[in-house]
Design a protein around this motif. Structure first.
Motif, PDB file in Angstrom:
ATOM      1  N   LEU B 149       4.277  -5.878  -6.046  1.00  0.00           N
ATOM      2  CA  LEU B 149       4.116  -4.952  -7.176  1.00  0.00           C
ATOM      3  C   LEU B 149       2.666  -4.595  -7.480  1.00  0.00           C
ATOM      4  N   MET B 150       1.711  -5.359  -6.918  1.00  0.00           N
ATOM      5  CA  MET B 150       0.321  -5.062  -7.293  1.00  0.00           C
ATOM      6  C   MET B 150      -0.180  -3.747  -6.707  1.00  0.00           C
ATOM      7  N   SER B 151       0.492  -3.260  -5.698  1.00  0.00           N
ATOM      8  CA  SER B 151       0.110  -1.955  -5.148  1.00  0.00           C
ATOM      9  C   SER B 151       0.980  -0.834  -5.716  1.00  0.00           C
ATOM     10  N   LEU B 152       1.860  -1.196  -6.646  1.00  0.00           N
ATOM     11  CA  LEU B 152       2.872  -0.227  -7.085  1.00  0.00           C
ATOM     12  C   LEU B 152       2.816   0.085  -8.583  1.00  0.00           C
TER      13      LEU B 152
END
Lengths: 473, 219
Positions: B149-152
């Motif tokens: 989720l850190m790229s999203l």
């Protein structure tokens, strides 16, 4: 007459807004696709590969499904099988109820449209929220998708602006696309954060590795399959790829054919639920395999080519009929050329038998199909099946459009054309008396409703040629 | 589920009863090949055309460059993975800077971090396993240390690409790294910021995923 495409078409044709919306969209999509495939040799090689890859899947379908199931199961994905959309709905509901889910967030899935899943879940107290912007828009409008890739293509900016102003608190009427998009992002962010489950479709399920490949531009597919604790993926039993190595050519065909993009912004490859130690991703992943008529279609060696489809929508973008009447005229989930061959096979010729006739057989769809589905041949085949009773168990409702009068005329025509004397006599009679048949006569009536009636010459061609001094021997 | 077992048996029985047809061979198809010295430039120009912001930098300089870029964009916080090499490098380097955005570690399960992820952080930093020249794509290979989720979820995604990991095509990458033998929980190809054209085919960015994508190519 079964189905009522013919009755709905004039309404669409006389709606200038709808005509304009589709014309603009289809022209744009065709231009963008053409720009992607300018190198004819590369297109031919890629397309031949893509067609073969999907034809292999079709030829080995039962074994590949078993392999997919085994590999998904080994990866921790629970696999379910449904013969009908009713069974698929019941499976989804059971999974959601077992998890105590009250709200699901959905990525785009045409199979869920086949199932009318949102409606079904709503009836059972579960709220389904569409998160693809186009799907969200038509959910607000209470409509069905009019295109399989761009679901709200029939709506223009001002229609969407009015819809958002009505449904999104605090947002007035604005046609600014960035503002509209930001409003949807804000409204849906909260839905994502509080959803108990995510539901998605599948573009390709890789039998070799048990991997679900999902393409999208918005990130809603990633969110639906990552943020909620439970992910349910829905797919038709034909949407397989044999090996991971088969994915690159298919990925090179799908977005370029669909929207003229070299690749979608996101390509998700999901192979398992969250593993111990991982900090996000769903704890449970379920895969529902839906048959709903596909295994029946599979019984026929010619018709099963339909099952190669990768749902790019290029056939509808290039269809002179679809681009004029739009998706809703077809009434069924899959519109356009692929719908015209798929719907009558899944639903039966008895209820969708007019669909194969909603075509000029111009072949535009066949020329752009990235997996070379012989759509025109299948349209002709299904037209035949709709008037003859069939030996093939694959064709549901075969012969349902049989009409004794039409059959008699064709039999007479066939006799004339295979017997020279009957031909000469028949042609002579028609050249003398044909023009006296009234326009209101059965069959002539249908034919002349949209065409000028040709006039018979006073003499037959044979007679004229003979007068010129030629002898046909 | 009993129903599902019956359905499975019936579906497979029908498919297996159908006439068999020959399995066609896969005809020859070659994905594109680029000159080695063109590869990185092609990757950069294609992803830039997809609305990403690209910076060329070096192994030592990229954390400071990132701090500067973020300040210029008014981004005050960065979610990072404290267990990765890149995460540690950015933490160390930013510790010595006078002014740097706040660092937020992704160090516990999403259930405990949801609010921060959904609303509370300006950008997320990830490494990339590779990048693809043909389509201008980043290959993200999330791990326990660097979650999905850190790229999203943050509005801006910052990706660090090592120039030597840029390959021609996905086909070449899958084969050379033997993906079929080691597929992780999730792999994602990213080819620009989140976008949509659902409203009158007009491009709009940041509909659900990041609005901006910043790519640091480390030479």
């Amino acid at each position: 007459m079964s189905g009522d495409f013919t009755q709905r078409a004039p309404g669409a044709l006389n709606d200038p807004t709808l005509r304009r919306n589709f014309r603009r969209a289809m022209d744009g999509l065709m231009t963008k696709r053409a720009a992607q495939f300018q190198d004819t040799a590369a297109w031919n090689a890629l397309r031949a590969r893509g067609a073969a890859v999907k034809a292999r899947v079709v030829s080995k379908l039962p074994e590949l499904l078993e392999q997919l199931e085994a590999n998904c199961t080994a990866n921790g994905i629970t696999v379910h099988w449904a013969e009908s959309t009713a069974e698929a709905n019941a499976i989804v509901l059971e999974i959601l109820q077992a998890a105590g889910a009250k709200k699901v967030i959905k990525g785009k899935s045409m199979v869920s449209e086949e199932m009318e899943l949102n409606h079904y879940l709503g009836d059972h107290g579960i709220k389904a929220v569409e998160s693809d912007l186009g799907e969200y828009i038509i959910q607000l409008a209470g409509e069905a998708p009019s295109h399989i890739v761009m679901p709200c293509i029939h709506k223009n900016k001002s229609e969407i602006a009015a819809l958002f102003a009505e449904h999104i608190d605090g947002l007035g009427y604005t046609e600014d696309v960035d503002t509209l998009t930001a409003a949807a992002r804000k409204a849906l962010r909260n839905e994502f954060a509080t959803a108990d489950a995510g539901i998605s479709g599948v573009n390709f399920a890789v039998a070799e590795t048990g991997t679900l490949v999902l393409v999208e531009n918005e990130g809603n597919g990633r969110l639906s399959t990552t943020l909620p604790p439970l992910h349910i993926a829905l797919m038709g039993i034909e949407k397989l790829a044999e090996t991971l190595e088969d994915i690159p050519p298919l990925l090179s065909l799908l977005p370029r054919s669909a929207t003229g993009q070299a690749i979608t912004t996101y390509v998700n490859m999901i192979s398992s639920p969250r593993k111990p130690g991982e900090k996000d991703g769903p704890e449970q992943v379920h895969l529902v395999l839906l048959d709903s008529g596909r295994s029946r279609v599979y019984a026929d060696e010619q018709l099963r080519d339909t099952l190669r489809c990768i749902r790019c929508g290029a056939c509808m973008n290039h269809c002179p009929v679809y681009s004029r009447v739009g998706g809703h005229t077809y009434k069924f989930v899959y519109p356009g050329p692929i719908g015209k061959i798929l719907t009558p096979q899944l639903e039966g010729l008895d209820c969708a038998g007019d669909q194969p006739h909603a075509s000029t057989l111009c072949n535009a769809c066949v020329e752009v199909c990235p997996v070379k589905i012989p759509i025109a041949d299948l349209l002709v085949r299904l037209r035949g099946e709709s008037v003859h009773s069939s030996d093939s168990p694959a064709v549901k409702g075969a012969g349902s459009r049989h009409n004794w009068r039409e059959a008699l005329v064709w039999r007479g025509w066939k006799f004339m054309y295979s017997h020279p004397l009957a031909y000469a006599a028949g042609a002579k009679v028609l050249s003398r008396l044909g023009n006296a048949i009234p326009d209101s006569a059965p069959m002539i009536r249908e034919w002349t409703s949209v065409r000028n009636r040709p006039k018979f010459a006073g003499k037959t061609l044979h007679e004229l040629v003979r007068e010129e001094g030629y002898d046909h021997e | 589920m009993n129903n599902s077992a019956t359905a499975r048996a019936n579906i497979l029985a029908r498919l297996k009863a159908a006439p068999r047809t020959a399995v066609p061979e896969r005809p020859e198809w070659q994905p594109p090949v680029y000159d080695a010295d063109e590869r990185v430039n092609r990757f950069a120009s294609v992803i830039e055309a997809s609305h990403a912001e690209v910076y060329h930098t070096s192994a030592d300089a990229w954390p400071a460059l990132l701090a500067e870029v973020m300040q210029r964009h008014g981004l005050d916080s960065l979610m990072y993975a404290p267990g990765t090499v890149d995460g540690q490098q950015v933490a160390t380097a930013w510790g010595t800077l006078e002014q740097a955005p706040a660092l937020v570690p992704y160090d516990r399960p999403v259930e405990e971090l949801k609010d921060t992820l959904v609303n509370g952080v300006a950008a997320g930093l990830t490494a990339t396993r590779a990048a693809i020249a043909e389509t201008g794509s980043l290959v993200l290979w999330p791990t326990a240390e660097e979650p999905r989720l850190m790229s999203l979820l943050p509005p801006v995604h910052v990706a660090v690409v090592r120039a030597e990991t840029v390959v021609d095509t996905l086909a070449v990458l899958m084969a050379s790294q033997h993906w079929a033998q080691q597929m992780p929980t999730n792999v994602v190809l990213v080819s620009g910021p989140s976008k949509t054209a659902d409203i009158e085919q007009t491009l709009a960015y940041g509909v659900h995923g990041p609005k901006e994508l910043i790519v640091l190519i480390v030479h």
